[in-house]
Design a protein around this motif. Sequence first.
Motif, PDB file in Angstrom:
ATOM      1  N   PHE A 101       0.837  -1.209   0.000  1.00 47.19           N
ATOM      2  CA  PHE A 101       0.000   0.000   0.000  1.00 47.19           C
ATOM      3  C   PHE A 101       0.870   1.256   0.000  1.00 47.19           C
ATOM      4  N   ARG A 102       2.016   1.160   0.669  1.00 48.27           N
ATOM      5  CA  ARG A 102       2.915   2.335   0.700  1.00 48.27           C
ATOM      6  C   ARG A 102       3.532   2.572  -0.682  1.00 48.27           C
ATOM      7  N   ILE A 103       3.876   1.477  -1.368  1.00 43.06           N
ATOM      8  CA  ILE A 103       4.398   1.628  -2.742  1.00 43.06           C
ATOM      9  C   ILE A 103       3.307   2.269  -3.612  1.00 43.06           C
ATOM     10  N   THR A 104       2.064   1.798  -3.445  1.00 42.96           N
ATOM     11  CA  THR A 104       0.940   2.337  -4.232  1.00 42.96           C
ATOM     12  C   THR A 104       0.746   3.829  -3.948  1.00 42.96           C
ATOM     13  N   THR A 105       0.841   4.209  -2.664  1.00 44.41           N
ATOM     14  CA  THR A 105       0.683   5.633  -2.307  1.00 44.41           C
ATOM     15  C   THR A 105       1.751   6.464  -2.999  1.00 44.41           C
ATOM     16  N   TRP A 106       2.975   5.989  -2.938  1.00 45.29           N
ATOM     17  CA  TRP A 106       4.110   6.722  -3.521  1.00 45.29           C
ATOM     18  C   TRP A 106       3.938   6.865  -5.040  1.00 45.29           C
ATOM     19  N   ILE A 107       3.662   5.742  -5.709  1.00 48.82           N
ATOM     20  CA  ILE A 107       3.547   5.766  -7.176  1.00 48.82           C
ATOM     21  C   ILE A 107       2.364   6.630  -7.624  1.00 48.82           C
ATOM     22  N   THR A 108       1.205   6.445  -6.985  1.00 50.98           N
ATOM     23  CA  THR A 108       0.034   7.250  -7.391  1.00 50.98           C
ATOM     24  C   THR A 108       0.262   8.730  -7.038  1.00 50.98           C
ATOM     25  N   GLY A 109       1.002   8.969  -5.948  1.00 51.31           N
ATOM     26  CA  GLY A 109       1.360  10.350  -5.582  1.00 51.31           C
ATOM     27  C   GLY A 109       2.202  10.989  -6.675  1.00 51.31           C
ATOM     28  N   LEU A 110       3.173  10.234  -7.185  1.00 54.88           N
ATOM     29  CA  LEU A 110       4.008  10.745  -8.287  1.00 54.88           C
ATOM     30  C   LEU A 110       3.152  11.041  -9.519  1.00 54.88           C
ATOM     31  N   MET A 111       2.222  10.126  -9.809  1.00 47.95           N
ATOM     32  CA  MET A 111       1.355  10.307 -10.990  1.00 47.95           C
ATOM     33  C   MET A 111       0.518  11.588 -10.849  1.00 47.95           C
ATOM     34  N   LEU A 112      -0.018  11.795  -9.651  1.00 48.86           N
ATOM     35  CA  LEU A 112      -0.848  12.987  -9.428  1.00 48.86           C
ATOM     36  C   LEU A 112      -0.005  14.259  -9.453  1.00 48.86           C
ATOM     37  N   TYR A 113       1.198  14.187  -8.873  1.00 43.68           N
ATOM     38  CA  TYR A 113       2.066  15.372  -8.845  1.00 43.68           C
ATOM     39  C   TYR A 113       2.436  15.805 -10.273  1.00 43.68           C
ATOM     40  N   PHE A 114       2.901  14.849 -11.075  1.00 42.01           N
ATOM     41  CA  PHE A 114       3.403  15.223 -12.399  1.00 42.01           C
ATOM     42  C   PHE A 114       2.290  15.648 -13.361  1.00 42.01           C
ATOM     43  N   SER A 115       1.052  15.213 -13.108  1.00 38.60           N
ATOM     44  CA  SER A 115      -0.012  15.623 -14.025  1.00 38.60           C
ATOM     45  C   SER A 115      -0.603  16.984 -13.625  1.00 38.60           C
ATOM     46  N   ALA A 116      -0.151  17.524 -12.475  1.00 33.38           N
ATOM     47  CA  ALA A 116      -0.622  18.875 -12.078  1.00 33.38           C
ATOM     48  C   ALA A 116       0.495  19.613 -11.360  1.00 33.38           C
ATOM     49  N   TYR A 117       1.729  19.444 -11.850  1.00 29.75           N
ATOM     50  CA  TYR A 117       2.887  19.954 -11.093  1.00 29.75           C
ATOM     51  C   TYR A 117       2.896  21.477 -10.949  1.00 29.75           C
ATOM     52  N   ASP A 118       2.199  22.192 -11.843  1.00 29.90           N
ATOM     53  CA  ASP A 118       2.151  23.655 -11.715  1.00 29.90           C
ATOM     54  C   ASP A 118       1.399  24.096 -10.468  1.00 29.90           C
ATOM     55  N   ALA A 119       0.587  23.189  -9.931  1.00 26.50           N
ATOM     56  CA  ALA A 119      -0.281  23.579  -8.816  1.00 26.50           C
ATOM     57  C   ALA A 119       0.334  23.260  -7.451  1.00 26.50           C
ATOM     58  N   PHE A 120       1.505  22.623  -7.438  1.00 21.30           N
ATOM     59  CA  PHE A 120       2.056  22.178  -6.149  1.00 21.30           C
ATOM     60  C   PHE A 120       3.459  22.727  -5.904  1.00 21.30           C
ATOM     61  N   ASN A 121       3.842  22.692  -4.631  1.00 23.86           N
ATOM     62  CA  ASN A 121       5.164  23.192  -4.267  1.00 23.86           C
ATOM     63  C   ASN A 121       6.018  22.046  -3.710  1.00 23.86           C
ATOM     64  N   SER A 122       7.136  22.395  -3.088  1.00 27.10           N
ATOM     65  CA  SER A 122       8.078  21.375  -2.627  1.00 27.10           C
ATOM     66  C   SER A 122       7.559  20.564  -1.441  1.00 27.10           C
ATOM     67  N   GLY A 123       6.454  20.992  -0.827  1.00 22.92           N
ATOM     68  CA  GLY A 123       5.874  20.200   0.251  1.00 22.92           C
ATOM     69  C   GLY A 123       5.466  18.821  -0.257  1.00 22.92           C
ATOM     70  N   PHE A 124       4.872  18.791  -1.450  1.00 22.25           N
ATOM     71  CA  PHE A 124       4.466  17.524  -2.067  1.00 22.25           C
ATOM     72  C   PHE A 124       5.706  16.663  -2.318  1.00 22.25           C
ATOM     73  N   LEU A 125       6.769  17.302  -2.810  1.00 22.83           N
ATOM     74  CA  LEU A 125       7.989  16.562  -3.147  1.00 22.83           C
ATOM     75  C   LEU A 125       8.633  15.939  -1.913  1.00 22.83           C
ATOM     76  N   VAL A 126       8.694  16.694  -0.821  1.00 20.99           N
ATOM     77  CA  VAL A 126       9.348  16.158   0.380  1.00 20.99           C
ATOM     78  C   VAL A 126       8.532  14.997   0.944  1.00 20.99           C
ATOM     79  N   MET A 127       7.207  15.092   0.854  1.00 18.89           N
ATOM     80  CA  MET A 127       6.370  13.991   1.340  1.00 18.89           C
ATOM     81  C   MET A 127       6.497  12.752   0.446  1.00 18.89           C
ATOM     82  N   LEU A 128       6.647  12.978  -0.859  1.00 23.18           N
ATOM     83  CA  LEU A 128       6.845  11.839  -1.770  1.00 23.18           C
ATOM     84  C   LEU A 128       8.143  11.096  -1.422  1.00 23.18           C
TER      85      LEU A 128
END
Lengths: 279, 190
Positions: A101-128
């Motif tokens: 489940f943790r691998i799934t969270t990480w991978i889906t998190g990456l997918m969501l980040y990169f498809s809307a990266y203009d909307a997020f800051n480094s907080g998302f990156l550090v959590m990933l």
Amino acid sequence: MNRILNWIDQLTMDEKHSRSLRVAVVFVYGWFLLNLVLVFPNLNLLWGNESVIMRGSGSDGILSNFIYHLVYVPSHAYFVIVVHALAAFVSMFAFRFVFLFRITTWITGLMLYFSAYDAFNSGFLVMLLFSFFLIPVVHNSGKSMWIQINNIVWVVCVVQLSIVYALSAGYKWIGIQWPSGNAIYYSFAIDRFSFPSIQQTLSGTAWLWKILTWAVLIYQTVFPIVVWIKKWRMKLVVTGILFHLLIAVMMGLWDFGLAMIFAYAFLLPEKTTSQPAIH
Amino acid sequence: MQRKFILRTVAILGILWLVVHFALTLIYSVRELKVPDMVRQVSDEYTIPLFHQNWKLFAPDVPEYDVQLFFSTSDSGIWSEFHDVSEFHGFGRHSNMETVEQSICGGLGWQVANNLYTTDLEMKFDRIVESGQYNKAVYFVEKMHDTGDLDMPDSLQLQLRFRFTPDPHGAFNYQYSQLSFPKQIWRSIP
């Protein structure tokens, strides 16, 4: 060589950060849920066919194509969001196959980040990054192998946190505004990082912004060293939480502020780290 | 004894990978670092997309201006006033939509600094209009308009509005400036 081997052997004997790792697991994976709650009113504008962010393209390859899948097929976004939320929730618990489940969270998190990266800051990156490092953590196993892994994960997470501050401080020192004490003043003059009530006080209070700027610069500079000194760690945690709370409240950067505050879970001392509710 | 050997081997392999991981992600993060091209390529390929990171965080310097993306639309030749894109659609200064707008402003600002030129005292926008950043801005404005269930205009004009921050030790007066991009036909986004 013997010293290194002794250090490695010691890692297997005593789990030194058991409770702080448990709190960190809950906070890191919990952050992804919180982030979804924060962006929930705008889900359709960030992801899916109605997204206002123009789709680009990334490097080729099986892995890249998979991570950038939502860029190419935005209609799958809601499925990925649901999987991400469920996986993040389950990842906070402790059981045998939680790593899946943790691998799934990480991978889906990456997918969501990169498809809307203009909307997020480094907080998302550090959590990933932390969600990746925490994948192998197993609580209360009692086996030497897992004790060793948990101890290494703790060191890795604190090294990562130190790198965040070290690089941030390094870049600030090579600029002009931070050493001269004007960076916070200029930051608050930008609407995105301020409130009208703060902007009204900018004039004639240069001394205040100078003190704040230098305080931030000094804090970020000493963090990577002081974090390894056990007796000073708690003072660092209190200062850091106040610092990031101030950023969240005064700049409106709640996602980044909370990500950094949650990351301080790694630094909580064992005796005062309360048992998390989920276990 | 054999168990100890396995534990040591696992730990050593894990630590070695971590050393390599942090070295490669550090090289990726610090673009100013002088390393051979091959090392840079390996570091980029390793870090993107799984470990992408950026820790500049308001560094080295904060912009000494505030910039906003404005738009005006035309219906049958009558042009509307210019509106801030995110504000017009009801989004506050700390919303994700404002973050997207700011990212677009950053890209457009770079285009203005690098691709705006003059010929015979006339500003030329052709390079900017062809750029991905400009098209991203148009897409953002048109999609926001579409989701707002508003009437479909026939033309669009974008504008960047700058508010320059006064020196902290000088007179506290904001200076303003704006740059309007060429008018263009409203495109229908599929």
